[in-house]
Design a protein around this motif. Structure first.
Motif, PDB file in Angstrom:
ATOM      1  N   ALA A   1       0.858  -1.201   0.000  1.00 16.71           N
ATOM      2  CA  ALA A   1       0.000   0.000   0.000  1.00 16.71           C
ATOM      3  C   ALA A   1       0.883   1.235   0.000  1.00 16.71           C
ATOM      4  O   ALA A   1       2.095   1.151   0.192  1.00 16.71           O
ATOM      5  N   GLY A   2       0.265   2.390  -0.244  1.00 19.24           N
ATOM      6  CA  GLY A   2       1.005   3.645  -0.197  1.00 19.24           C
ATOM      7  C   GLY A   2       1.956   3.841  -1.361  1.00 19.24           C
ATOM      8  O   GLY A   2       2.956   4.541  -1.249  1.00 19.24           O
TER       9      GLY A   2
ATOM     10  N   VAL B   1      -0.878  -2.057  -4.683  1.00 21.19           N
ATOM     11  CA  VAL B   1      -0.473  -3.062  -5.666  1.00 21.19           C
ATOM     12  C   VAL B   1      -0.555  -4.433  -5.003  1.00 21.19           C
ATOM     13  O   VAL B   1       0.018  -4.652  -3.933  1.00 21.19           O
ATOM     14  N   GLY B   2      -1.279  -5.347  -5.625  1.00 20.64           N
ATOM     15  CA  GLY B   2      -1.335  -6.733  -5.144  1.00 20.64           C
ATOM     16  C   GLY B   2      -0.711  -7.637  -6.193  1.00 20.64           C
ATOM     17  O   GLY B   2      -1.054  -7.527  -7.368  1.00 20.64           O
ATOM     18  N   VAL B   3       0.195  -8.494  -5.773  1.00 20.09           N
ATOM     19  CA  VAL B   3       0.851  -9.396  -6.724  1.00 20.09           C
ATOM     20  C   VAL B   3       0.554 -10.834  -6.332  1.00 20.09           C
ATOM     21  O   VAL B   3       0.644 -11.198  -5.154  1.00 20.09           O
TER      22      VAL B   3
ATOM     23  N   LYS C   1      10.073  -0.291 -10.856  1.00 13.84           N
ATOM     24  CA  LYS C   1      11.330  -0.854 -10.325  1.00 13.84           C
ATOM     25  C   LYS C   1      11.025  -1.993  -9.353  1.00 13.84           C
ATOM     26  O   LYS C   1      11.704  -2.991  -9.322  1.00 13.84           O
ATOM     27  N   HIS C   2       9.997  -1.807  -8.534  1.00 11.71           N
ATOM     28  CA  HIS C   2       9.762  -2.728  -7.424  1.00 11.71           C
ATOM     29  C   HIS C   2       8.787  -3.858  -7.745  1.00 11.71           C
ATOM     30  O   HIS C   2       8.613  -4.756  -6.945  1.00 11.71           O
ATOM     31  N   PHE C   3       8.118  -3.780  -8.884  1.00 12.23           N
ATOM     32  CA  PHE C   3       7.122  -4.801  -9.194  1.00 12.23           C
ATOM     33  C   PHE C   3       7.448  -5.433 -10.539  1.00 12.23           C
ATOM     34  O   PHE C   3       8.126  -4.827 -11.362  1.00 12.23           O
ATOM     35  N   PRO C   4       6.970  -6.678 -10.752  1.00 12.03           N
ATOM     36  CA  PRO C   4       7.318  -7.361 -12.006  1.00 12.03           C
ATOM     37  C   PRO C   4       6.815  -6.593 -13.228  1.00 12.03           C
ATOM     38  O   PRO C   4       5.701  -6.059 -13.223  1.00 12.03           O
ATOM     39  N   LYS C   5       7.657  -6.537 -14.254  1.00 13.53           N
ATOM     40  CA  LYS C   5       7.273  -5.847 -15.497  1.00 13.53           C
ATOM     41  C   LYS C   5       6.181  -6.646 -16.200  1.00 13.53           C
ATOM     42  O   LYS C   5       6.372  -7.827 -16.488  1.00 13.53           O
ATOM     43  N   PRO C   6       5.040  -6.013 -16.474  1.00 11.48           N
ATOM     44  CA  PRO C   6       3.961  -6.773 -17.118  1.00 11.48           C
ATOM     45  C   PRO C   6       4.234  -7.019 -18.600  1.00 11.48           C
ATOM     46  O   PRO C   6       4.964  -6.269 -19.242  1.00 11.48           O
TER      47      PRO C   6
ATOM     48  N   ALA D   1       2.313   9.394 -10.285  1.00  8.26           N
ATOM     49  CA  ALA D   1       2.796   9.291  -8.903  1.00  8.26           C
ATOM     50  C   ALA D   1       3.232   7.856  -8.591  1.00  8.26           C
ATOM     51  O   ALA D   1       4.259   7.640  -7.943  1.00  8.26           O
ATOM     52  N   MET D   2       2.462   6.874  -9.066  1.00 15.64           N
ATOM     53  CA  MET D   2       2.831   5.476  -8.811  1.00 15.64           C
ATOM     54  C   MET D   2       4.122   5.118  -9.544  1.00 15.64           C
ATOM     55  O   MET D   2       4.986   4.425  -9.009  1.00 15.64           O
ATOM     56  N   LEU D   3       4.251   5.612 -10.782  1.00 15.66           N
ATOM     57  CA  LEU D   3       5.470   5.327 -11.549  1.00 15.66           C
ATOM     58  C   LEU D   3       6.671   6.008 -10.898  1.00 15.66           C
ATOM     59  O   LEU D   3       7.730   5.400 -10.728  1.00 15.66           O
ATOM     60  N   ASP D   4       6.487   7.273 -10.491  1.00 13.52           N
ATOM     61  CA  ASP D   4       7.591   8.005  -9.848  1.00 13.52           C
ATOM     62  C   ASP D   4       7.987   7.352  -8.525  1.00 13.52           C
ATOM     63  O   ASP D   4       9.115   7.483  -8.076  1.00 13.52           O
ATOM     64  N   ASP D   5       7.049   6.660  -7.902  1.00 14.88           N
ATOM     65  CA  ASP D   5       7.325   5.996  -6.627  1.00 14.88           C
ATOM     66  C   ASP D   5       7.952   4.610  -6.852  1.00 14.88           C
ATOM     67  O   ASP D   5       8.049   3.816  -5.926  1.00 14.88           O
TER      68      ASP D   5
END
Ligand code: ZN
Ligand code: ZN
Length: 429
Positions: free
Chosen positions: A60-61, A68-70, A169-174, A161-165
């Motif tokens: 979250a955040g 984001v849920g993975v 980088k932190h989540f799998p590339k779709p 904002a989500m991309l800038d955060d």
């Protein structure tokens, strides 16, 4: 006759009927508790809770209130499903039993009414339902699923904002990004296309500088009111005289402010305008023409300094990848009866959904799900009065819950399985 995709989707979607009362409760709860852009704390909390309960790895955040849920479920492609969560400063007039009566404080510190007038509450319920069903039915597919609840779509800041955060980088590339919007069309029906789907939108502010004076002494002034009026009129010629009849754009001046009193010539005038376009070259020509006209009108008035032109917000054009768009369209035509799937033109509405695909350089597909009572829609269509149906952003915007809710869950599941489904995962792109 069902193909392998149909079987997979049928298997995953089997518990939907049983799940509907809970999803309806989530929808009416979110509808009754709308939150302004970038303030979606409660909604984000519900989304995160829902994903956790379904077995997702939840962060979250992200970019403020993004969630984001993975769900990693073996080898295979990664599919990202996106829903936006924010509401609008609109006073709800629908009279629905679950209508919003809430106010909120906006960024400027003003207390404003809040309403889910764009249907993002439906988007939240759709994604929550699809995420649960895909988790429960994980035996029918293989790969990784990312469910993204995005803040601030209405202000064009949430995706950024989500991309800038560090989303990418932190989540799998779709391998593909999928999103959908409820709109005025017969509920239960789906519309989409390959290529351009939503327009680019640019909002600008033009601050014109003059010289204030007593209203009885115009010779002492450089009148910004006249300067602004001439600018507004001249801006109308961009679409009328500078674009070809085959090119499309909208230039709307939505706000014009100058002065406080009839006998005082003010110092400044403020113009706020909105541009919609469907072609990057046309967009640039229109933006260049606006700057040229504003500067030239200021010069024509003898302004003490050139106008200040600021970008208020900017939405990229939404373009559906050809091959991924075909794949989504085929999956819908496999699953739904033919009469419920339509090819549509691009809409003049805009979306920041496109930012995700652009940033990641991966295909994205966006489509529309009808939310109007089918009988109401058919009657309005027959009498040529579709424009009278309250549309997104109207205080009367009120999608019917059924079958809008189930259809949007079905579309997300069916489209996701077009990549993740066993027997479809290896299909050529
Ligand atoms: Zn909207
Ligand atoms: Zn919207």
């Amino acid at each position: 006759m069902e193909n392998r995709l149909g079987q997979g989707a049928g298997q995953v979607l089997a518990p939907l009927k049983q799940m509907l009362p809970a999803l309806e409760a989530l929808y009416t709860d979110v509808h009754a508790h709308p939150e302004l852009s970038m303030q979606e704390h409660r909604t984000a909390g519900l989304a995160a809770e829902h994903l956790r309960a379904a077995g997702y790895d939840v962060t979250a955040g992200v970019g403020g209130t993004g969630v984001v849920g993975v769900l990693r479920n073996g080898p295979g492609p990664t599919v990202m499903l996106r829903a936006d969560m924010d509401a609008l400063p609109v006073k709800e007039m629908t009279g629905l039993p679950y209508a919003s009566t809430l106010d909120a404080v906006d960024r400027e510190g003003r207390t404003v009414p809040v309403m889910h007038a764009c249907g993002h509450d439906m988007h939240v319920a759709w994604l929550a339902g699809a995420a649960s069903l895909l988790a429960q039915g994980r035996a029918a597919w293989s790969g990784t699923l990312a469910a993204v609840f995005q803040p601030g779509e209405e202000t064009a800041e949430g995706a950024r904002a989500m991309l800038d955060d560090g989303l990418y980088k932190h989540f799998p590339k779709p391998d593909v990004i999928l999103g959908q919007h409820v709109m005025v069309a017969s509920a239960g029906e789906v519309g989409g296309r390959t290529g351009t789907i939503t327009s680019a939108a640019d909002s600008l502010q033009i601050r014109l500088f003059g010289r204030g004076a007593h209203g009885s002494m115009p010779q002492a002034s450089i009148d910004p009111v006249v300067m602004a009026a001439a600018t507004v009129m001249r801006l109308q010629t961009i679409v009328a005289r500078e674009l070809s009849p085959n090119e499309a754009a909208v230039v709307t001046v939505g706000s014009l402010q100058a002065g406080t009193k009839e006998n005082v010539i003010p110092d400044e005038a403020l113009i706020k305008l909105n541009v919609r376009s469907y072609d990057p070259k046309v967009r640039q020509r229109v933006l260049d023409a606006i700057a040229r006209i504003a500067n030239a009108e200021a010069a024509a008035s003898g302004a003490p300094r050139p106008p200040e032109i600021t970008t208020l917000d900017s939405y990229p054009m939404g373009v559906n990848d050809d091959s991924a768009g075909e794949r989504v369209g085929n999956s819908f035509r496999d699953y739904f009866p033919a009469a419920r799937v339509h090819r549509t033109g691009p809409t003049s509405a805009s979306e920041d959904f496109g930012s995700f695909g652009q940033a990641w350089q991966v295909p994205a597909v966006f489509w529309f799900v009808g939310g109007t009572d089918p009988d109401t829609y058919a009657a309005a269509s027959a009498s040529g009065e579709i424009n009278k149906i309250p549309s997104n952003h109207s205080p009367y915007f009120a999608p019917v819950i059924h079958p809008t809710l189930e259809t949007g869950v079905e579309t997300l599941v069916v489209a996701a399985l077009a990549w993740l489904g066993k027997g479809t995962a290896a299909a050529p792109a």
